[in-house]
Design a protein around this motif. Structure first.
Motif, PDB file in Angstrom:
ATOM      1  N   SER A 111     -38.136  36.859   3.425  1.00 10.79           N
ATOM      2  CA  SER A 111     -37.258  35.706   3.208  1.00 10.79           C
ATOM      3  C   SER A 111     -35.823  35.980   3.610  1.00 10.79           C
ATOM      4  O   SER A 111     -35.130  35.092   4.120  1.00 10.79           O
ATOM      5  N   ALA A 112     -35.385  37.190   3.387  1.00  9.58           N
ATOM      6  CA  ALA A 112     -33.987  37.500   3.695  1.00  9.58           C
ATOM      7  C   ALA A 112     -33.721  37.348   5.190  1.00  9.58           C
ATOM      8  O   ALA A 112     -32.699  36.795   5.599  1.00  9.58           O
ATOM      9  N   ARG A 113     -34.687  37.838   5.997  1.00  8.06           N
ATOM     10  CA  ARG A 113     -34.580  37.676   7.447  1.00  8.06           C
ATOM     11  C   ARG A 113     -34.430  36.213   7.824  1.00  8.06           C
ATOM     12  O   ARG A 113     -33.584  35.829   8.627  1.00  8.06           O
ATOM     13  N   LEU A 114     -35.298  35.431   7.240  1.00  6.31           N
ATOM     14  CA  LEU A 114     -35.334  34.000   7.502  1.00  6.31           C
ATOM     15  C   LEU A 114     -33.999  33.376   7.118  1.00  6.31           C
ATOM     16  O   LEU A 114     -33.412  32.595   7.874  1.00  6.31           O
ATOM     17  N   ALA A 115     -33.515  33.774   5.945  1.00  4.08           N
ATOM     18  CA  ALA A 115     -32.284  33.179   5.426  1.00  4.08           C
ATOM     19  C   ALA A 115     -31.083  33.537   6.297  1.00  4.08           C
ATOM     20  O   ALA A 115     -30.131  32.766   6.409  1.00  4.08           O
ATOM     21  N   ARG A 116     -31.153  34.700   6.936  1.00  2.00           N
ATOM     22  CA  ARG A 116     -30.019  35.126   7.762  1.00  2.00           C
ATOM     23  C   ARG A 116     -29.809  34.165   8.937  1.00  2.00           C
ATOM     24  O   ARG A 116     -28.695  34.007   9.427  1.00  2.00           O
ATOM     25  N   TYR A 117     -30.892  33.554   9.418  1.00  3.33           N
ATOM     26  CA  TYR A 117     -30.770  32.696  10.599  1.00  3.33           C
ATOM     27  C   TYR A 117     -30.777  31.203  10.259  1.00  3.33           C
ATOM     28  O   TYR A 117     -30.861  30.378  11.155  1.00  3.33           O
ATOM     29  N   SER A 118     -30.719  30.890   8.986  1.00  2.87           N
ATOM     30  CA  SER A 118     -30.773  29.472   8.625  1.00  2.87           C
ATOM     31  C   SER A 118     -29.680  29.132   7.631  1.00  2.87           C
ATOM     32  O   SER A 118     -29.236  29.992   6.868  1.00  2.87           O
ATOM     33  N   HIS A 119     -29.252  27.884   7.656  1.00  4.16           N
ATOM     34  CA  HIS A 119     -28.203  27.431   6.743  1.00  4.16           C
ATOM     35  C   HIS A 119     -28.603  26.110   6.132  1.00  4.16           C
ATOM     36  O   HIS A 119     -29.041  25.208   6.839  1.00  4.16           O
ATOM     37  N   ARG A 120     -28.406  26.016   4.833  1.00  4.81           N
ATOM     38  CA  ARG A 120     -28.678  24.767   4.142  1.00  4.81           C
ATOM     39  C   ARG A 120     -27.508  23.813   4.342  1.00  4.81           C
ATOM     40  O   ARG A 120     -26.354  24.239   4.329  1.00  4.81           O
ATOM     41  N   LEU A 121     -27.817  22.521   4.475  1.00  5.06           N
ATOM     42  CA  LEU A 121     -26.742  21.540   4.484  1.00  5.06           C
ATOM     43  C   LEU A 121     -27.260  20.243   3.905  1.00  5.06           C
ATOM     44  O   LEU A 121     -28.471  20.023   3.861  1.00  5.06           O
ATOM     45  N   SER A 122     -26.343  19.418   3.453  1.00  7.51           N
ATOM     46  CA  SER A 122     -26.778  18.137   2.904  1.00  7.51           C
ATOM     47  C   SER A 122     -26.130  17.006   3.686  1.00  7.51           C
ATOM     48  O   SER A 122     -25.011  17.133   4.180  1.00  7.51           O
ATOM     49  N   VAL A 123     -26.854  15.928   3.800  1.00 10.78           N
ATOM     50  CA  VAL A 123     -26.393  14.765   4.562  1.00 10.78           C
ATOM     51  C   VAL A 123     -26.490  13.556   3.649  1.00 10.78           C
ATOM     52  O   VAL A 123     -27.552  13.285   3.091  1.00 10.78           O
ATOM     53  N   PRO A 124     -25.392  12.818   3.456  1.00  6.96           N
ATOM     54  CA  PRO A 124     -25.467  11.657   2.576  1.00  6.96           C
ATOM     55  C   PRO A 124     -26.226  10.508   3.234  1.00  6.96           C
ATOM     56  O   PRO A 124     -26.342  10.449   4.462  1.00  6.96           O
ATOM     57  N   GLN A 125     -26.740   9.625   2.406  1.00  6.16           N
ATOM     58  CA  GLN A 125     -27.491   8.461   2.868  1.00  6.16           C
ATOM     59  C   GLN A 125     -26.732   7.709   3.968  1.00  6.16           C
ATOM     60  O   GLN A 125     -25.529   7.462   3.828  1.00  6.16           O
ATOM     61  N   GLY A 126     -27.447   7.371   5.034  1.00  6.61           N
ATOM     62  CA  GLY A 126     -26.848   6.565   6.097  1.00  6.61           C
ATOM     63  C   GLY A 126     -26.102   7.359   7.147  1.00  6.61           C
ATOM     64  O   GLY A 126     -25.754   6.816   8.199  1.00  6.61           O
ATOM     65  N   ARG A 127     -25.886   8.630   6.907  1.00  6.47           N
ATOM     66  CA  ARG A 127     -25.133   9.448   7.851  1.00  6.47           C
ATOM     67  C   ARG A 127     -26.062   9.970   8.945  1.00  6.47           C
ATOM     68  O   ARG A 127     -27.187  10.393   8.679  1.00  6.47           O
ATOM     69  N   SER A 128     -25.569   9.919  10.185  1.00  8.29           N
ATOM     70  CA  SER A 128     -26.331  10.432  11.318  1.00  8.29           C
ATOM     71  C   SER A 128     -26.092  11.921  11.475  1.00  8.29           C
ATOM     72  O   SER A 128     -24.975  12.400  11.277  1.00  8.29           O
ATOM     73  N   PHE A 129     -27.103  12.686  11.804  1.00  7.72           N
ATOM     74  CA  PHE A 129     -26.907  14.132  11.983  1.00  7.72           C
ATOM     75  C   PHE A 129     -27.471  14.672  13.291  1.00  7.72           C
ATOM     76  O   PHE A 129     -27.275  15.839  13.618  1.00  7.72           O
ATOM     77  N   ILE A 130     -28.163  13.822  14.064  1.00  8.03           N
ATOM     78  CA  ILE A 130     -28.544  14.177  15.433  1.00  8.03           C
ATOM     79  C   ILE A 130     -28.234  12.965  16.290  1.00  8.03           C
ATOM     80  O   ILE A 130     -28.576  11.839  15.916  1.00  8.03           O
ATOM     81  N   GLU A 131     -27.571  13.187  17.427  1.00 10.16           N
ATOM     82  CA  GLU A 131     -27.234  12.090  18.330  1.00 10.16           C
ATOM     83  C   GLU A 131     -27.977  12.267  19.639  1.00 10.16           C
ATOM     84  O   GLU A 131     -27.809  13.289  20.320  1.00 10.16           O
ATOM     85  N   GLU A 132     -28.773  11.275  19.985  1.00  9.68           N
ATOM     86  CA  GLU A 132     -29.509  11.299  21.244  1.00  9.68           C
ATOM     87  C   GLU A 132     -28.560  11.627  22.402  1.00  9.68           C
ATOM     88  O   GLU A 132     -27.463  11.076  22.477  1.00  9.68           O
ATOM     89  N   GLY A 133     -29.004  12.515  23.280  1.00 12.08           N
ATOM     90  CA  GLY A 133     -28.213  12.830  24.459  1.00 12.08           C
ATOM     91  C   GLY A 133     -27.257  14.001  24.272  1.00 12.08           C
ATOM     92  O   GLY A 133     -26.789  14.576  25.253  1.00 12.08           O
ATOM     93  N   GLN A 134     -26.966  14.360  23.020  1.00 12.80           N
ATOM     94  CA  GLN A 134     -26.102  15.517  22.766  1.00 12.80           C
ATOM     95  C   GLN A 134     -26.872  16.810  23.041  1.00 12.80           C
ATOM     96  O   GLN A 134     -28.095  16.838  22.914  1.00 12.80           O
ATOM     97  N   PRO A 135     -26.167  17.880  23.410  1.00  8.24           N
ATOM     98  CA  PRO A 135     -26.851  19.161  23.630  1.00  8.24           C
ATOM     99  C   PRO A 135     -27.653  19.569  22.404  1.00  8.24           C
ATOM    100  O   PRO A 135     -27.155  19.512  21.285  1.00  8.24           O
ATOM    101  N   ALA A 136     -28.894  19.948  22.626  1.00  8.48           N
ATOM    102  CA  ALA A 136     -29.792  20.286  21.511  1.00  8.48           C
ATOM    103  C   ALA A 136     -29.566  21.729  21.100  1.00  8.48           C
ATOM    104  O   ALA A 136     -30.324  22.622  21.477  1.00  8.48           O
ATOM    105  N   GLU A 137     -28.509  21.971  20.340  1.00  5.81           N
ATOM    106  CA  GLU A 137     -28.156  23.342  19.969  1.00  5.81           C
ATOM    107  C   GLU A 137     -28.815  23.798  18.669  1.00  5.81           C
ATOM    108  O   GLU A 137     -29.000  24.979  18.449  1.00  5.81           O
ATOM    109  N   ASP A 138     -29.166  22.847  17.813  1.00  7.50           N
ATOM    110  CA  ASP A 138     -29.727  23.222  16.525  1.00  7.50           C
ATOM    111  C   ASP A 138     -31.085  22.569  16.305  1.00  7.50           C
ATOM    112  O   ASP A 138     -31.368  21.499  16.819  1.00  7.50           O
TER     113      ASP A 138
END
Lengths: 248, 248
Positions: A40-67
DNA sequence: GGCGTGCCTTGATCCATATCAAGACCATTG
DNA sequence: CAATGGTCTTGATATGGATCAAGGCACGCC
C-alpha cells in the motif's frame, strides 16, 4: 471544509507518504485490488486524494491527459459537448471506476462531479511506474478497458436503435445492477436512488428531458415502476423492464 | 481455392511453423509492429492465417471469446443485433485492426466480412503467452483499447445527438481519414471507395437506407460531394464537411 | 439479348420525439 | 410566510426521419 487549489479541485491533504490506500473504501472495487495490502505504501506514494464539490468539472475534453483518476466516493458524469451546446453523456462513474482510459494525448471527454466526490489522482508517469512494478495492474487495466468497450457497444445499440421506452428501461435496469452490487443494500431492494438530474438522464440516453419525464410517467402508469420522489424510483417488474430493455 | 473447415471459415494453409508473419502486409499497421522481425517465428507459432469469403460471419455475439483476430486484408463490419432484427454496426475493421478487445468471457459483437477477408487468428492462451514474452505488446494493446474507447465516445455523440446530415458528414470525413492513411494513395485524393452497402452505412449511423440515400443526394446537390458510383464518392469541400461533422 | 434479383433512389405519408409554452413543485432565503 | 429560482411535469404543436410504396438500375444467368 476544503482548501481551493488553482485547477478547480481541492486536496484533502498532502498525503506524501501516508497510507491512505490501506484504508481506502474504494480499493476492493478498483484496479488497486490487485495490489496486496503490504504494498500500500508504494501505491500511496504515486497517488493523491482530492475532493471535488458537486457540479465542479475536473476533466476537460481536449486538455492534455496528464492524470488518471479513480473515484473513491460519490458519482461523476463523463460527457462530450458540441459547439452549440448539445451534450452527450458517455457514462457515469461510481466508486472504484478508473477514469482516463479513453484518452490519447488529450482527454476524449469532460468529467463533472454529480455530488460530493473524492478521487485518487495518478500522474501518467506515476501510473507507468506502478504498471512496471506490479504487472497484475496491467491485466486489470486491460480488463477495465474491455469492460468499458463492451459497455460502449451496448450504448451504441441503445443510442442508435432503441426507442425512448427501451432506453429508459435499459437505464433503470443498468442502475439497478450497479446499485445492487453495493455492500450495504439487501439484494432484494428494488428501489433506486438516482444521483443524476433529469437533464443528465436525457443527455445520457440521447433524449430530451420532456421525453424522459413523460416516458417515466408512462412506465409508472403501466405499473412497471413507482416514482417515489424525483430521484427515488422503485422497479415493480424487473423482468418486464429487462425484456423491454432488450427490445422484445 | 481454399478449404472449408467446420466453423464456417477457411484456412489458407496450416502454417504450423512457417513465417507468414515476416511477409505480412498488415504487420506495420497492427500490434505486431512492436515485435521485431527476428522474432517473427515466435509470432507465427501462435497465429494462424485464415480467409473469410464476402458475407460470411466469423464472430458471433455471445459465443465464448476464445480467439482474437487481426485483419490482414479486406474489410469487416462489427455489429450487435436486437431480437427483432434491428442492427447497430459498432465499427468497421480495416487492415491491421485488432478484433476481440470488446469481450469478456463472450464476444460483445458479431463480425462479418464485407469483401474477401484474410485474418490472423490468435488463441486466448497463445496471445497470453505472447503478451508475457513481449511486454511491448501489452502497451500496444492498451493503446489500441484507448484508441477504440476514444472512437466509441465520438460515436456515442454521433448516435445520440447529431442530425442525419451531421452523421453522414462525419462518416465521409472518417472514411477519408482512414483511406488517406493508405500507402498507395496520393494524399490529395479525395475520392472514397466505400467497401460497405447503403444498409451498412445506415446501420452504422443509426439511420434508414432511405435517409442515407436522400441525405447523400442532398450533399451532392449542395456541391459538397459527387456520387460517381454507389460506392465511389468524391469530397468536393472537405472543410465544409468537417465543419458540418462537428456541428457548427 | 431478355429476364430475374438485389440494391438503390425517389416520392408520399406517418409518427415518435423534439420543440415551444405554461404551470407545478420544492427548496432556499429574507 | 411570501418571494424567488431552479427543476420537473404536462399540454399543444411541429418536424426530422421512419415507414410505406413504386420505380430505376446494374449485374449475373439462361
Amino acid at each position: 471544509m476544503h482548501v481551493q487549489v488553482p485547477d478547480s479541485v481541492s486536496t484533502l491533504g498532502p498525503c506524501g507518504g501516508c497510507a491512505h490506500c490501506l484504508t481506502c473504501e474504494a480499493r476492493s472495487r478498483s484496479i488497486c485490488s490487485v495490489i496486496s495490502p503490504e504494498h500500500s505504501a508504494r501505491l500511496a506514494r504515486y497517488s493523491h486524494r482530492l475532493s471535488v464539490p458537486q457540479g465542479r468539472s475536473f476533466i476537460e475534453e481536449g486538455q492534455p491527459a496528464e492524470d488518471f483518476f479513480i473515484v473513491t466516493s460519490g458519482h461523476a458524469k463523463l460527457f462530450s459537448l458540441m459547439p452549440d451546446g448539445r451534450r452527450q453523456i458517455t457514462g457515469f462513474a461510481n466508486t472504484g471506476q478508473f477514469l482516463g482510459l479513453a484518452s490519447g494525448k488529450t482527454y476524449a471527454f469532460s468529467a463533472e462531479a454529480l455530488d460530493a466526490l473524492t478521487l485518487c489522482r495518478f500522474s501518467r508517469s506515476g501510473l507507468s511506474t506502478l504498471r512496471r512494478d506490479f504487472p497484475a495492474l496491467e491485466n486489470r487495466l486491460m480488463e477495465e478497458a474491455s469492460r468499458e468497450l463492451v459497455q460502449a457497444q451496448s450504448r451504441m445499440l441503445l443510442l442508435g436503435r432503441k426507442t425512448a421506452r427501451e432506453r429508459l428501461a435499459s437505464f433503470l435496469v443498468e442502475q439497478h445492477h450497479l446499485q445492487s452490487g453495493l455492500d450495504h443494500r439487501p439484494p432484494s431492494d428494488r428501489t433506486l436512488t438516482l444521483p443524476m438530474s433529469r437533464t443528465d438522464i436525457a443527455d445520457y440516453l440521447g433524449l430530451t428531458i420532456e421525453t424522459v419525464s413523460r416516458t417515466l410517467n408512462a412506465l409508472q402508469r403501466e405499473h412497471l415502476i413507482v416514482i417515489r420522489f424525483v430521484t427515488l424510483i422503485t422497479l415493480l417488474d424487473l423482468a418486464a423492464l429487462e425484456a423491454m430493455a432488450r427490445g422484445d
